[in-house]
Design a protein around this motif. Structure first.
Motif, PDB file in Angstrom:
ATOM      1  N   TYR A  29      -5.136  -4.147 -10.325  1.00 44.44           N
ATOM      2  CA  TYR A  29      -4.459  -3.713  -8.937  1.00 44.44           C
ATOM      3  C   TYR A  29      -5.053  -2.759  -8.203  1.00 44.44           C
ATOM      4  O   TYR A  29      -4.944  -2.627  -7.065  1.00 44.44           O
ATOM      5  N   ASP A  30      -5.758  -1.586  -9.085  1.00 44.33           N
ATOM      6  CA  ASP A  30      -6.411  -0.573  -8.317  1.00 44.33           C
ATOM      7  C   ASP A  30      -7.542  -1.232  -7.575  1.00 44.33           C
ATOM      8  O   ASP A  30      -7.945  -1.084  -6.412  1.00 44.33           O
ATOM      9  N   ALA A  31      -8.342  -2.257  -8.386  1.00 44.22           N
ATOM     10  CA  ALA A  31      -9.712  -2.899  -7.796  1.00 44.22           C
ATOM     11  C   ALA A  31      -9.098  -3.782  -6.606  1.00 44.22           C
ATOM     12  O   ALA A  31      -9.950  -3.888  -5.661  1.00 44.22           O
ATOM     13  N   LEU A  32      -7.903  -4.363  -6.374  1.00 44.95           N
ATOM     14  CA  LEU A  32      -7.437  -5.210  -5.260  1.00 44.95           C
ATOM     15  C   LEU A  32      -7.168  -4.335  -4.071  1.00 44.95           C
ATOM     16  O   LEU A  32      -7.008  -4.592  -2.828  1.00 44.95           O
ATOM     17  N   GLY A  33      -7.151  -3.017  -4.374  1.00 43.47           N
ATOM     18  CA  GLY A  33      -7.015  -1.860  -3.163  1.00 43.47           C
ATOM     19  C   GLY A  33      -5.528  -1.426  -3.005  1.00 43.47           C
ATOM     20  O   GLY A  33      -5.182  -0.735  -2.001  1.00 43.47           O
ATOM     21  N   PHE A  34      -4.483  -1.844  -3.767  1.00 40.50           N
ATOM     22  CA  PHE A  34      -3.209  -1.494  -3.547  1.00 40.50           C
ATOM     23  C   PHE A  34      -3.069   0.076  -4.003  1.00 40.50           C
ATOM     24  O   PHE A  34      -3.815   0.361  -4.939  1.00 40.50           O
ATOM     25  N   SER A  35      -2.445   0.730  -3.288  1.00 40.18           N
ATOM     26  CA  SER A  35      -2.382   2.316  -3.747  1.00 40.18           C
ATOM     27  C   SER A  35      -1.246   2.795  -4.294  1.00 40.18           C
ATOM     28  O   SER A  35       0.085   2.424  -4.337  1.00 40.18           O
ATOM     29  N   ARG A  36      -1.599   3.284  -5.670  1.00 35.20           N
ATOM     30  CA  ARG A  36      -0.593   3.787  -6.621  1.00 35.20           C
ATOM     31  C   ARG A  36      -0.145   4.994  -6.323  1.00 35.20           C
ATOM     32  O   ARG A  36      -0.771   5.769  -5.783  1.00 35.20           O
TER      33      ARG A  36
END
Length: 151
Positions: A29-36
């Motif tokens: 999900y980090d790689a997809l670009g969602f902001s943690r």
């Protein structure tokens, strides 16, 4: 005589996915670009800003226990839920699918014309959670990343 309580305002605030390997899912999900967000939770739970409800990742068995549901047998087929990534154009649908695949997603269904005049395809995350990537008539994605529906 009991007094009727006022109805609460309905809202959907978080979608939590049960995951097998939280490190793998966080990386995906980090790689997809969602902001943690709220990274202080470490690997106990991960929260992502989606522009609408939060997306949370939580250990599969702990999520089942929290809801007092059995964590086994774990379903290996469709669970009756999909997530959606609405797009502004067919080109964006194709780009998102290719991007997700480059980050480790599994293609479930290639992008295609839909019977309702849209264009969509599906990918699965590392735990098999299906995502539809779609552009559909009457549904617009604003600059605020939120979905806006026609009346």
């Amino acid at each position: 005589m009991s007094k009727e309580l006022p109805a609460p305002v309905p809202r959907l605030t978080v979608i939590t996915l049960g995951v097998s390997d939280i490190r793998t899912s966080i990386a995906f999900y980090d790689a997809l670009g969602f902001s943690r967000r709220l990274k202080a939770t470490g690997e106990a739970v991960a929260f992502y800003d989606t522009g609408g409800p939060l997306l949370a990742l939580f250990h599969w068995d702990q999520l089942a226990a929290d809801a007092r549901l059995p964590h086994k047998p774990r379903p290996t087929t469709f669970r009756g839920v999909t997530l959606a990534w609405n797009c502004a154009s067919r080109e964006e649908v194709d780009a998102v699918l290719m991007f997700a695949l480059s980050k480790g997603a599994i293609l479930l269904k290639s992008a295609h014309e839909t019977d309702y005049g849209g264009y969509s395809g599906y990918f699965a995350d590392p735990d098999g959670h299906p995502w539809e990537v779609v552009v559909a008539p009457g549904i617009e994605v604003g600059d605020d990343r939120r979905v806006h529906l026609a009346d």
